[in-house]
Design an enzyme around this catalytic site. Structure first.
Site, PDB file in Angstrom:
ATOM      1  N   TYR A   2      -0.066  12.040  -1.577  1.00  0.00           N
ATOM      2  CA  TYR A   2      -1.091  10.864  -1.677  1.00  0.00           C
ATOM      3  C   TYR A   2      -2.134  11.281  -1.014  1.00  0.00           C
ATOM      4  O   TYR A   2      -3.496  11.235  -1.411  1.00  0.00           O
ATOM      5  CB  TYR A   2      -0.454   9.756  -0.845  1.00  0.00           C
ATOM      6  CG  TYR A   2      -1.363   8.677  -0.497  1.00  0.00           C
ATOM      7  CD1 TYR A   2      -2.082   8.439   0.494  1.00  0.00           C
ATOM      8  CD2 TYR A   2      -1.101   7.566  -1.299  1.00  0.00           C
ATOM      9  CE1 TYR A   2      -2.895   7.299   0.936  1.00  0.00           C
ATOM     10  CE2 TYR A   2      -1.927   6.317  -1.277  1.00  0.00           C
ATOM     11  CZ  TYR A   2      -2.801   6.267  -0.114  1.00  0.00           C
ATOM     12  OH  TYR A   2      -3.369   5.220   0.162  1.00  0.00           O
ATOM     13  N   SER A   4      -9.144   6.372   1.054  1.00  0.00           N
ATOM     14  CA  SER A   4      -8.239   6.277   2.044  1.00  0.00           C
ATOM     15  C   SER A   4      -8.435   6.946   3.419  1.00  0.00           C
ATOM     16  O   SER A   4      -9.222   7.880   3.261  1.00  0.00           O
ATOM     17  CB  SER A   4      -6.783   6.673   1.620  1.00  0.00           C
ATOM     18  OG  SER A   4      -5.782   7.080   2.740  1.00  0.00           O
TER      19      SER A   4
HETATM   20  P1  NAP Z   1       0.029  -2.456  -3.106  1.00  0.00           P
HETATM   21  O1  NAP Z   1       0.052  -3.583  -2.313  1.00  0.00           O
HETATM   22  O2  NAP Z   1       1.091  -1.521  -3.330  1.00  0.00           O
HETATM   23  O3  NAP Z   1      -0.757  -2.846  -4.609  1.00  0.00           O
HETATM   24  C1  NAP Z   1      -0.997  -1.685  -5.490  1.00  0.00           C
HETATM   25  C2  NAP Z   1      -1.222  -2.522  -6.915  1.00  0.00           C
HETATM   26  O4  NAP Z   1      -1.451  -1.738  -7.887  1.00  0.00           O
HETATM   27  C3  NAP Z   1      -0.308  -3.662  -7.376  1.00  0.00           C
HETATM   28  O5  NAP Z   1      -1.215  -4.600  -8.053  1.00  0.00           O
HETATM   29  C4  NAP Z   1       0.503  -2.746  -8.455  1.00  0.00           C
HETATM   30  O6  NAP Z   1       1.044  -3.569  -9.489  1.00  0.00           O
HETATM   31  C5  NAP Z   1      -0.707  -1.738  -9.105  1.00  0.00           C
HETATM   32  N1  NAP Z   1      -0.355  -0.513  -9.549  1.00  0.00           N
HETATM   33  C6  NAP Z   1       0.442   0.409  -9.000  1.00  0.00           C
HETATM   34  N2  NAP Z   1       0.433   1.528 -10.174  1.00  0.00           N
HETATM   35  C7  NAP Z   1      -0.159   1.278 -11.155  1.00  0.00           C
HETATM   36  C8  NAP Z   1      -0.558   1.801 -12.224  1.00  0.00           C
HETATM   37  N3  NAP Z   1       0.054   3.038 -12.635  1.00  0.00           N
HETATM   38  N4  NAP Z   1      -1.314   0.960 -13.274  1.00  0.00           N
HETATM   39  C9  NAP Z   1      -1.767  -0.230 -13.160  1.00  0.00           C
HETATM   40  N5  NAP Z   1      -1.506  -0.906 -11.860  1.00  0.00           N
HETATM   41  C10 NAP Z   1      -0.626  -0.343 -10.750  1.00  0.00           C
HETATM   42  O7  NAP Z   1      -1.351  -1.583  -2.689  1.00  0.00           O
HETATM   43  P2  NAP Z   1      -2.557  -1.836  -1.616  1.00  0.00           P
HETATM   44  O8  NAP Z   1      -1.979  -1.702  -0.233  1.00  0.00           O
HETATM   45  O9  NAP Z   1      -3.031  -3.116  -2.131  1.00  0.00           O
HETATM   46  O10 NAP Z   1      -3.544  -0.698  -2.100  1.00  0.00           O
HETATM   47  C11 NAP Z   1      -4.408  -0.764  -3.158  1.00  0.00           C
HETATM   48  C12 NAP Z   1      -5.198   0.443  -3.144  1.00  0.00           C
HETATM   49  O11 NAP Z   1      -5.665   0.609  -1.960  1.00  0.00           O
HETATM   50  C13 NAP Z   1      -4.450   1.554  -3.372  1.00  0.00           C
HETATM   51  O12 NAP Z   1      -5.319   2.699  -4.200  1.00  0.00           O
HETATM   52  C14 NAP Z   1      -3.913   2.326  -2.077  1.00  0.00           C
HETATM   53  O13 NAP Z   1      -3.940   3.639  -2.011  1.00  0.00           O
HETATM   54  C15 NAP Z   1      -5.475   1.961  -1.497  1.00  0.00           C
HETATM   55  N6  NAP Z   1      -5.465   2.054   0.383  1.00  0.00           N
HETATM   56  C16 NAP Z   1      -4.452   1.072   0.965  1.00  0.00           C
HETATM   57  C17 NAP Z   1      -4.393   1.094   2.070  1.00  0.00           C
HETATM   58  C18 NAP Z   1      -3.563   0.247   2.795  1.00  0.00           C
HETATM   59  O14 NAP Z   1      -3.253   0.533   4.174  1.00  0.00           O
HETATM   60  N7  NAP Z   1      -2.869  -0.703   2.224  1.00  0.00           N
HETATM   61  C19 NAP Z   1      -5.289   1.780   3.082  1.00  0.00           C
HETATM   62  C20 NAP Z   1      -6.398   2.681   2.105  1.00  0.00           C
HETATM   63  C21 NAP Z   1      -6.208   2.650   0.907  1.00  0.00           C
HETATM   64  P3  NAP Z   1       2.251  -3.062 -10.396  1.00  0.00           P
HETATM   65  O15 NAP Z   1       3.113  -2.514  -9.546  1.00  0.00           O
HETATM   66  O16 NAP Z   1       2.618  -4.569 -10.799  1.00  0.00           O
HETATM   67  O17 NAP Z   1       1.606  -2.311 -11.353  1.00  0.00           O
HETATM   68  C1  GCO Z   2       0.607   5.854   5.294  1.00  0.00           C
HETATM   69  C2  GCO Z   2      -0.324   4.733   4.920  1.00  0.00           C
HETATM   70  C3  GCO Z   2      -1.811   5.205   4.674  1.00  0.00           C
HETATM   71  C4  GCO Z   2      -2.637   3.789   4.094  1.00  0.00           C
HETATM   72  C5  GCO Z   2      -3.744   4.336   3.679  1.00  0.00           C
HETATM   73  C6  GCO Z   2      -4.577   4.734   5.109  1.00  0.00           C
HETATM   74  O1  GCO Z   2       1.862   5.867   4.953  1.00  0.00           O
HETATM   75  O2  GCO Z   2       0.043   6.747   6.164  1.00  0.00           O
HETATM   76  O3  GCO Z   2       0.239   4.114   3.822  1.00  0.00           O
HETATM   77  O4  GCO Z   2      -1.531   6.188   3.636  1.00  0.00           O
HETATM   78  O5  GCO Z   2      -1.908   3.277   2.906  1.00  0.00           O
HETATM   79  O6  GCO Z   2      -3.947   5.269   2.855  1.00  0.00           O
HETATM   80  O7  GCO Z   2      -6.047   4.691   4.810  1.00  0.00           O
END
Ligand code: NAP
Ligand code: GCO
Length: 264
Positions: A157, A144
């Site tokens: 986080y 992230s």
């Molecule tokens: P999201 O929309 O909240 O999706 C998260 C997924 O993880 C869902 O499929 C959820 O399904 C599953 N999940 C959560 N806890 C779990 C557990 N304990 N066991 C198994 N499955 C679990 O998140 P996203 O935005 O796609 O992010 C995916 C990854 O990218 C995360 O690691 C997040 O930190 C990272 N990330 C996101 C962003 C962003 O801006 N969106 C940026 C940087 C990094 P269920 O709830 O059904 O289990």
């Molecule tokens: C926040 C956001 C970020 C993104 C991502 C950025 O609340 O700042 O959720 O944490 O999810 O991790 O890279």
């Protein structure tokens, strides 16, 4: 010729019912991999399986909490018995809790660490023996911006994602000798359910202040989409990245390079 093909490979993408994980699983499938994924709810599983099928992808889904070590070991064993041993692990499952640290109950802090840092360790530990035996494997941890930067309300986080960057480097260091590569992908701000609260329209119809903030902080002047992660994950899952190890590939539209838009 550079080989980006994943034909004959088996990929496990954790938390790939929707969001970034779903898009990455789709990309890996389109590159030829067989797909397995997990999530925690039957409802999300059913919707995901239908969505994969609509794309022509026969994904194998598991209701498995990524923090449950015995459940993960059983899932990995079942994948090996049905699809084949896991060649590619994408540690994508993750949550965020946005609470000022001085108000955050320790239990909530621990839950974020458990899912965002301990679960990637559990899942990597489950697939490593087979990868070591075959002297081949790819582990990709979804880090992230918060692996590098802090901000208000995301102490748990950021701690987890900072730790995940170092876990990535340590797996790369300890298992590179087995021709296993462990790298990270650091998405910027991506439009998914996880960030929906940060993009909600205000009562007067204006953009959320954080939405405008991020657009100003991003040279690309936009939020990322899950599709922006598709190419990077195929690269890190393929032979094309066999000499890339311990690296976090930031897919952030330039946020980390940019001081922010200067005042007019
Ligand atoms: P999201 O929309 O909240 O999706 C998260 C997924 O993880 C869902 O499929 C959820 O399904 C599953 N999940 C959560 N806890 C779990 C557990 N304990 N066991 C198994 N499955 C679990 O998140 P996203 O935005 O796609 O992010 C995916 C990854 O990218 C995360 O690691 C997040 O930190 C990272 N990330 C996101 C962003 C962003 O801006 N969106 C940026 C940087 C990094 P269920 O709830 O059904 O289990
Ligand atoms: C926040 C956001 C970020 C993104 C991502 C950025 O609340 O700042 O959720 O944490 O999810 O991790 O890279």
């Amino acid at each position: 010729m550079v080989n980006f093909s994943l034909e004959g490979k088996v990929a496990l993408v954790t938390g790939a019912a929707y969001g970034i994980g779903f898009a990455m699983a789709q990309a890996l499938a389109e590159a030829g991999a067989k797909i397995a994924f997990n999530c925690r709810s039957q409802e999300n599983m059913d919707k995901a399986l239908a969505a994969y099928k609509e794309l022509g992808i026969e994904a194998k889904g598991y209701i498995c909490d990524a923090t449950d070590e015995e459940g993960v070991k059983a899932m990995v064993a079942d994948i090996a018995a049905t699809l084949g041993p896991v060649d590619i692990l994408v540690n994508n499952a993750g949550i965020i809790k946005r609470i000022p640290m001085h108000e955050m109950p320790a239990e909530e802090f621990r839950q974020v660490i458990d899912i965002d840092l301990v679960a990637p360790y559990i899942c990597a530990k489950a697939v490593l023996p087979g990868m070591m035996e075959r002297r081949s494997g790819k582990i990709i941890n979804i880090c992230s911006m918060m692996s590098e930067l802090g901000r208000e309300t995301v102490s748990a986080y950021a701690s987890a994602k900072g730790g995940l960057k170092m876990l990535t480097r340590n797996i790369a260091s300890e298992y590179g000798q087995y021709n296993i590569q462990c790298n990270g992908i650091g998405p910027g701000y991506i439009a998914t359910p996880q960030t929906a609260p940060l993009r909600e329209r205000q009562p007067d119809g204006s953009r959320h202040p954080f939405d405008s903030f991020i657009v100003a902080k991003t040279p690309a002047e936009r939020w990322g989409t899950p599709e922006d992660l598709m190419g990077p994950v195929v690269f890190l899952a393929s032979e094309a990245s066999d000499f890339v190890n311990g690296h976090v590939l930031y897919v952030d539209g330039g946020i980390l390079a940019y001081i922010g838009k200067q005042p007019k």
